[in-house]
Design a protein around this motif. Structure first.
Motif, mmCIF file in Angstrom:
data_model
loop_
_atom_site.group_PDB
_atom_site.id
_atom_site.type_symbol
_atom_site.label_atom_id
_atom_site.label_comp_id
_atom_site.label_asym_id
_atom_site.label_seq_id
_atom_site.Cartn_x
_atom_site.Cartn_y
_atom_site.Cartn_z
ATOM 1 N N UNK A 81 0.750 -1.302 0.205
ATOM 2 C CA UNK A 81 -0.168 -0.093 0.043
ATOM 3 C C UNK A 81 0.782 1.443 -0.026
ATOM 4 N N UNK A 82 2.080 1.282 0.748
ATOM 5 C CA UNK A 82 2.926 2.500 0.897
ATOM 6 C C UNK A 82 3.707 2.576 -0.369
ATOM 7 N N UNK A 83 3.997 1.558 -0.815
ATOM 8 C CA UNK A 83 4.687 1.516 -2.091
ATOM 9 C C UNK A 83 4.156 2.158 -3.220
ATOM 10 N N UNK A 84 2.751 1.791 -3.038
ATOM 11 C CA UNK A 84 1.682 2.574 -4.191
ATOM 12 C C UNK A 84 1.506 4.031 -3.857
ATOM 13 N N UNK A 85 1.683 4.426 -2.606
ATOM 14 C CA UNK A 85 1.318 5.794 -2.225
ATOM 15 C C UNK A 85 2.688 6.646 -2.656
ATOM 16 N N UNK A 86 3.868 6.022 -2.533
ATOM 17 C CA UNK A 86 5.237 6.734 -2.960
ATOM 18 C C UNK A 86 5.103 6.738 -4.788
ATOM 19 N N UNK A 87 4.294 5.914 -5.385
ATOM 20 C CA UNK A 87 4.214 6.127 -6.896
ATOM 21 C C UNK A 87 3.307 7.200 -7.288
ATOM 22 N N UNK A 88 2.225 7.132 -6.410
ATOM 23 C CA UNK A 88 1.263 8.227 -6.805
ATOM 24 C C UNK A 88 1.651 9.657 -6.257
ATOM 25 N N UNK A 89 2.460 9.832 -5.450
ATOM 26 C CA UNK A 89 3.119 10.876 -4.866
ATOM 27 C C UNK A 89 4.133 11.377 -5.763
ATOM 28 N N UNK A 90 4.579 10.536 -6.874
ATOM 29 C CA UNK A 90 5.631 10.927 -7.757
ATOM 30 C C UNK A 90 7.066 10.910 -7.400
ATOM 31 N N UNK A 91 7.299 10.083 -6.126
ATOM 32 C CA UNK A 91 8.584 10.246 -5.671
ATOM 33 C C UNK A 91 9.323 9.028 -6.055
ATOM 34 N N UNK A 92 8.796 7.946 -6.743
ATOM 35 C CA UNK A 92 9.345 6.755 -7.091
ATOM 36 C C UNK A 92 8.742 6.528 -8.360
ATOM 37 N N UNK A 93 9.306 5.772 -9.310
ATOM 38 C CA UNK A 93 8.633 4.847 -10.612
ATOM 39 C C UNK A 93 8.848 3.651 -10.312
ATOM 40 N N UNK A 94 8.026 2.845 -11.067
ATOM 41 C CA UNK A 94 8.068 1.320 -10.913
ATOM 42 C C UNK A 94 8.749 1.114 -12.468
ATOM 43 N N UNK A 95 9.740 0.195 -12.287
ATOM 44 C CA UNK A 95 10.475 -0.389 -13.450
ATOM 45 C C UNK A 95 10.321 -2.028 -13.692
ATOM 46 N N UNK A 96 9.179 -2.359 -13.755
ATOM 47 C CA UNK A 96 8.848 -3.717 -13.683
ATOM 48 C C UNK A 96 9.661 -4.535 -14.820
ATOM 49 N N UNK A 97 9.796 -5.639 -14.475
ATOM 50 C CA UNK A 97 10.292 -6.617 -15.285
ATOM 51 C C UNK A 97 9.412 -7.433 -16.057
ATOM 52 N N UNK A 98 9.615 -8.467 -17.315
ATOM 53 C CA UNK A 98 8.682 -8.810 -17.831
ATOM 54 C C UNK A 98 7.676 -9.901 -16.842
ATOM 55 N N UNK A 99 8.164 -10.362 -15.879
ATOM 56 C CA UNK A 99 7.346 -11.223 -14.923
ATOM 57 C C UNK A 99 7.069 -10.640 -13.366
ATOM 58 N N UNK A 100 7.387 -9.173 -13.397
ATOM 59 C CA UNK A 100 7.010 -8.562 -11.899
ATOM 60 C C UNK A 100 8.204 -8.532 -10.894
ATOM 61 N N UNK A 101 9.278 -9.327 -11.406
ATOM 62 C CA UNK A 101 10.231 -9.874 -10.284
ATOM 63 C C UNK A 101 11.172 -8.514 -10.342
ATOM 64 N N UNK A 102 11.950 -8.515 -9.217
ATOM 65 C CA UNK A 102 12.855 -7.286 -9.042
ATOM 66 C C UNK A 102 14.319 -7.856 -9.264
ATOM 67 N N UNK A 103 14.898 -7.285 -10.131
ATOM 68 C CA UNK A 103 16.534 -7.976 -10.154
ATOM 69 C C UNK A 103 17.298 -7.233 -10.901
ATOM 70 N N UNK A 104 18.655 -7.460 -10.976
ATOM 71 C CA UNK A 104 19.664 -6.794 -12.089
ATOM 72 C C UNK A 104 20.503 -7.622 -12.614
ATOM 73 N N UNK A 105 20.675 -7.551 -14.140
ATOM 74 C CA UNK A 105 21.496 -8.290 -14.856
ATOM 75 C C UNK A 105 22.699 -7.349 -15.266
ATOM 76 N N UNK A 106 23.946 -8.049 -14.603
ATOM 77 C CA UNK A 106 25.264 -7.472 -14.777
ATOM 78 C C UNK A 106 26.035 -8.034 -15.999
ATOM 79 N N UNK A 107 26.805 -7.257 -16.349
ATOM 80 C CA UNK A 107 27.961 -7.256 -17.572
ATOM 81 C C UNK A 107 29.062 -8.215 -16.877
ATOM 82 N N UNK A 108 29.926 -8.479 -17.904
ATOM 83 C CA UNK A 108 31.229 -9.234 -17.397
ATOM 84 C C UNK A 108 32.101 -8.530 -16.575
#
Length: 404
Positions: free
Chosen positions: A102-129
């Motif tokens: 609920x509070x993550x949604x509030x932060x998004x609505x307030x314009x303080x953060x954005x969601x950058x969702x992956x194809x399956x909705x999981x949060x992760x990072x892909x690193x280079x060599x």
């Protein structure tokens, strides 16, 4: 790290034009811009009332920022953090999963953060060599960097408002103390006047303080207390001046017994006595300037005058005087009558009188004649603005109470 595409949320979360606009603004951050993430966070905390955020949402924002390794948010860097809900919950003081979402949604609505969702909705990072992050999916902190100056200004606005509120509360405390002690002294020492009625008015104003929270409500009550205190002081001053002037020929005791003081609620400007004073007991000496009152108080007592100001608002005395000229013509007051009022009362006070006449228009047959009468009384030192404004403010408060 900036992106040239608009990130849409995963699953059933809707996309809105507001989110699109916010992402465009975040993508246009000034090149090489950098700001301390904790300074931005403190500003967001101070401005939480303007942002519509609660403490839990700020705790979640704190947790998100703790996952960003650098102290400064910098344009061009990877500003996406990708903690799991379990990790976020642990750093947000064990907040429950539902509350976290609920509070993550509030932060998004307030314009303080954005969601950058992956194809399956999981949060992760892909690193280079080389170990650097090439792609990340999670929460983008870029809006905080983009809005850093805006958040600082909002925080300052809240601080200024809190300071103004503190000053108003301090003044209210002083006014209450002064009125209470002056009334008590007048009653205990047998000063003439309807002090019981004065006391009732004082109690009525103080009783409304219990439910007043907004700065505007407190300021209006402060105005009422200020006018009431001035009325009490004027009643006492009139008796002292009258006693001094009659001391050579009339015994003071006889004067007090024979005085016929009108009740304090007789505040209409057309009454023969104002705040318990006869015309011979002038509130000021002839030739002395009439005391003016703050513009905000005048506008609150006479709200209709704003409709005739440039742009429909009165922000300074110039706006008030411009509106008064329009109303003067509308009410049929001659230019010479208004000019004479300006010369004797002062332009600000003359404009205030016109505003009061506008408020009481239904009770005044001839606005021009009424203004000339008030001007003549002002020239003799028998007129002051306080009673007029207080009567209007009491009437407005009474009407507001009935509508509530």
């Amino acid at each position: 790290m900036q992106t040239d595409r608009i990130a849409t949320p995963f699953g059933r979360r809707p996309m809105t034009l507001a989110l699109v606009k916010a992402q465009f603004e975040s993508a246009s951050i000034k090149k090489h811009k950098s700001a301390d993430k904790w300074k931005i966070y403190r500003d967001a905390c101070d401005a939480r009332t303007l942002l519509g955020l609660r403490d839990r949402a700020l705790a979640v924002l704190n947790a998100l920022l703790s996952f960003y390794p650098e102290t400064n948010l910098t344009e061009g860097a990877n500003l996406i953090v990708f903690p799991s809900n379990a990790q976020l919950s642990a750093r947000a003081n064990g907040i429950a999963g539902t509350t976290l979402r609920e509070n993550l949604a509030l932060l998004v609505e307030a314009g303080l953060i954005h969601r950058n969702d992956s194809p399956n909705g999981k949060r992760y990072a892909r690193k280079g060599r080389d170990g650097t992050i090439e792609t990340a999916f999670g929460f983008n902190l870029a809006p905080l960097l983009a809005r850093s100056e805006e958040l600082a200004i909002m925080a300052q606005r809240v601080a200024d408002e809190n300071q103004r509120l503190k000053v108003v509360k301090e003044k209210i405390t002083i006014e209450r103390r002064d009125i209470r002690k002056l009334i008590s002294a007048a009653i205990e020492e047998g000063a003439s006047g309807d002090w019981q009625r004065v006391e009732e008015q004082f109690i009525a104003v103080v009783s409304r303080l219990r439910n007043a929270r907004a700065a505007g409500d407190l300021a209006a009550l402060l105005d009422e207390l200020t006018l009431l205190r001035e009325g009490v002081v004027n009643m006492l001053e009139a008796q002292v001046l009258s006693a001094n002037s009659d001391a050579n020929g009339i015994e003071i005791r006889q004067h007090i017994q024979n005085s016929n003081t009108e009740p304090l609620n007789e505040l209409e400007p057309s009454s023969r006595n104002e705040l318990g004073r006869k015309p011979s007991q002038a509130p000021r000496r002839q030739g002395e300037p009439i005391k003016s009152f703050p513009l905000g108080m005048v506008v609150r007592a006479c709200p209709q005058i704003s409709d005739y100001a440039p742009g429909g608002r009165i922000d300074q005395w110039r706006d008030m005087m411009a509106a008064a000229v329009v109303v003067r013509s509308m009410l049929g007051v001659s230019p010479s009558a208004y000019q004479q009022a300006c010369e004797i009362m002062g332009p600000e006070n003359a404009a205030t009188v016109i505003a009061c006449i506008l408020e009481r228009g239904g009770h005044i047959n001839s606005a021009g004649g009424y203004l000339r009468d008030l001007t003549a009384r002002a020239e003799r030192g028998e007129f002051s603005l306080g009673p007029m404004l207080m009567a209007l403010m009491r009437g407005a408060a009474s009407a507001q109470g009935k509508s509530a």
